[in-house]
Design an enzyme around this catalytic site. Structure first.
Site, mmCIF file in Angstrom:
data_model
loop_
_atom_site.group_PDB
_atom_site.id
_atom_site.type_symbol
_atom_site.label_atom_id
_atom_site.label_comp_id
_atom_site.label_asym_id
_atom_site.label_seq_id
_atom_site.Cartn_x
_atom_site.Cartn_y
_atom_site.Cartn_z
ATOM 1 C CE LYS A 1 133.775 52.741 27.735
ATOM 2 N NZ LYS A 1 133.167 51.546 27.424
ATOM 3 C CG ASP A 2 132.814 55.549 18.528
ATOM 4 O OD1 ASP A 2 134.287 55.970 18.954
ATOM 5 O OD2 ASP A 2 132.328 55.116 17.906
#
Ligand SMILES: *Cc1c(COP(=O)(O)O)cnc(C)c1O
Length: 445
Positions: A107-108
Site C-alpha cells: 500500500k506504500d
C-alpha cells in the site's frame, strides 16, 4: 481524461476532482472514460527497461493528460524509491515481493502517489485561506501506517489517523504514532468500526466541513489503486527477461478490497500480456462465491490470520463489474462469463494458511506471510502444465512476526526499517468514541 461514476448518476469529473473527492456524489466509484492500450514497441522494450522507466510510461498513459510530464516524472520517481523484485520460490512459481517500501507493505506505493498527486493539484491554492487539506483515515493497522508514511512531510496536507486503542499490534502502532510533523495519531477508546464511524460522521457534518477541508485516503481513490499497476508491468518485464513467455503467465493476487487485483486488470486492459488471473481469498469468500454462482452476496467479515484481507463486501468489486460489463452495456450473465473466463478464485481457512506456510518453508526455505500464503497455495493447486505462476507477497512476514514464528517455529529477523520506527517516541491524542468530542477537537484545529 474524464472520470465517470460506476453508479451512473453523478456528473463526470476531471482527475483533480476524482482525487480530491475520492467518491462520486452518487456514492459510486470513479472510472476513467477510456483505457488506452500501450504500443507494441513499449512491450518489446520492457524487459530492458528499469522499474522506474516502466512505471513512468504506465503513469503517463493514465495521468499524462492531466499532469505535466516533468511533474509526473518527479511524482513517479519520488514514489518508487525501492524495488519490487520477482523471486523464484520453486520451479515455475515466483513471488512478486511488494513489501520493500517504507512500511513494508504494497500500500506504500498508492499512498505516496496519492499524497504527491494531491499536493500537485493544490499547489496553486497553497498559502491561501483555508487551503490546508485534512485527510482522515480510520485504520485497523496496515492502511494507517502506509498512508501516514506516504503523506509524511507533504506540504499543504495534514493527516489524522484514527485507530482503536489496544487493538493494533505494537509494530503497527509505532509506524504512525512516532512520526510527528503533519501526522496526528488519534487513539480511540473503541474498536475499528467506531473509528470508521467517526470518520464518516465527520464527512457528513456541515459545520465541520465549513471549518476545514476534509478528504479521505482509502483504496477506492483512483490515485491510490491505479499506481499499483506499476508492479504488474514490472513483474512481466522481469519474467520475460528471465526467458519466460509472457503468454504463459498466471498472476495470483491475495485480495481483500480488490484494489490491488483491480489495478492488475486495468494493466491487462492496457495490453499487458497476462494469460489469466487468480484472486486468492481467506475465509472471506464473497468473490469466490460470485465466480461460482454469478450472485454477489456481501456478508459481515470474518476474522482470520490474513487480517488485511478480512473484507466481507469488497469496494472495488463494483469496478470489476463495470469494467467487464462495459459500463453496464452487457447483461449480468455475459459479464459473469467474461469475468470467469479471465479470473478464477480460491478460498482458504486459517488451518490451510498455516499448513501452507509450513509446507512452503519446509520444501523451499521461503518464508510466506499469511496473505502471500493464500496466493502461493492457489498457484500450487491451479497451475497447469506450461504455465508460469506469480503470486504477490503483499506484506513482509516480519509485520506478522508473532503469528509467523508461532506457525513456523522460527525467530525471523525484524528489518532495520521496522526497528527504527520502534525506537521512536509514541505520541497520540486520546479520544472517546462519541462524535461530539472528536468534532470539538477538530473545530479547535
Ligand atoms: C491491503 C492488503 C491486502 C488486500 O489488498 P486489496 O487491494 O484490498 O485487495 C492483502 N495483503 C496485505 C498484506 C494488505 O495489507
Amino acid at each position: 481524461m474524464k472520470y465517470y461514476s460506476t453508479n451512473g448518476k453523478a456528473p463526470m469529473a476531471d482527475l483533480e476532482k476524482a482525487v480530491v473527492k475520492g467518491l462520486a456524489e452518487d456514492k459510486g466509484l470513479y472510472m476513467p472514460e477510456r483505457i488506452v492500450k500501450l504500443p507494441k514497441a513499449f512491450f518489446d522494450d520492457m524487459p530492458k527497461m528499469t522499474f522506474l522507466d516502466i512505471a513512468y510510461n504506465v503513469a503517463a498513459n493514465f495521468f499524462g493528460e492531466d499532469v505535466d510530464m516533468d511533474g509526473l516524472q518527479e511524482l513517479v520517481y519520488d514514489t518508487l524509491r525501492f524495488d519490487c523484485p520477482v523471486v523464484k520460490v520453486e520451479e515455475n512459481i515466483y513471488s512478486l515481493e511488494l513489501f520493500h517500501g517504507p512500511t513494508l507493505a504494497f500500500k506504500d506505493v498508492g499512498a505516496r502517489f496519492m499524497a504527491r498527486l494531491l499536493q500537485y493539484f493544490t499547489k496553486s491554492t497553497r498559502g491561501k485561506e483555508n487551503s490546508l487539506i485534512n485527510v482522515l483515515v480510520a485504520t485497523s493497522g496496515d492502511t494507517g501506517s502506509a498512508v501516514a508514511n506516504g503523506f509524511l512531510g507533504v506540504e499543504g496536507i495534514h493527516v489524522y489517523v484514527l485507530y482503536p486503542k489496544g487493538k493494533v499490534s505494537p509494530i503497527q502502532e509505532c509506524q504512525f504514532t512516532t512520526l510527528g510533523k503533519n501526522i496526528t495519531a488519534i487513539e480511540v477508546d473503541g474498536v475499528f468500526d467506531d473509528c470508521q464511524a467517526l470518520v464518516k460522521a465527520a464527512f457528513m457534518d456541515e459545520e465541520l466541513n465549513r471549518h476545514m477541508r476534509l478528504t479521505s485516503a482509502n483504496s477506492i481513490n483512483v490515485a491510490r489503486f491505479l499506481p499499483q499497476a506499476f508492479y504488474y508491468f514490472n513483474a512481466v518485464a522481469r519474467l520475460s527477461a528471465l526467458g519466460h513467455q509472457t503468454s504463459d503467465i498466471v498472476m495470483c493476487v491475495p485480495s481483500g478490497n480488490f484494489g490491488n487485483i483491480c489495478s492488475a486488470l486495468f494493466g491487462h486492459q492496457m495490453g499487458l500480456p497476462i494469460k489469466r488471473f487468480i484472486a486468492a481469498n481467506n475465509a472471506n469468500d464473497v468473490f469466490y462465491q460470485y465466480l461460482q454462482t454469478g450472485k454477489y452476496n456481501p456478508k459481515a467479515s470474518i476474522q482470520t490470520l490474513a487480517n488485511a484481507m478480512d473484507v466481507g463486501d469488497p469496494s472495488n468489486f463494483a469496478r470489476i463489474l463495470n469494467l467487464y460489463s462495459e459500463n453496464g452495456k452487457l447483461s449480468a450473465e455475459e459479464t459473469h462469463q467474461r469475468i470467469t473466463s479471465l479470473i478464477s478464485g480460491a478460498t482458504y481457512s486459517d488451518e490451510q494458511i498455516a499448513e501452507t506456510m509450513r509446507q512452503c518453508y519446509a520444501d523451499t526455505g521461503y518464508v510466506l506471510d499469511p496473505h502471500g500464503a493464500c496466493g502461493y497455495r492457489a498457484l500450487k493447486e491451479n497451475l497447469q502444465p506450461g504455465e508460469v505462476g506469480v503470486f504477490c507477497e503483499t506484506a513482509h512476514p516480519a509485520k506478522f512476526k508473532e503469528k509467523v514464528d508461532q506457525i513456523l517455529g522460527t525467530d525471523i529477523a525484524i528489518p532495520e526499517r521496522l526497528q527504527a520506527f520502534m525506537k521512536g517516541e509514541k505520541q497520540s491524542v486520546p479520544m472517546s468514541k462519541d462524535f461530539s468530542s472528536f468534532k470539538s477537537y477538530l473545530m479547535k484545529q
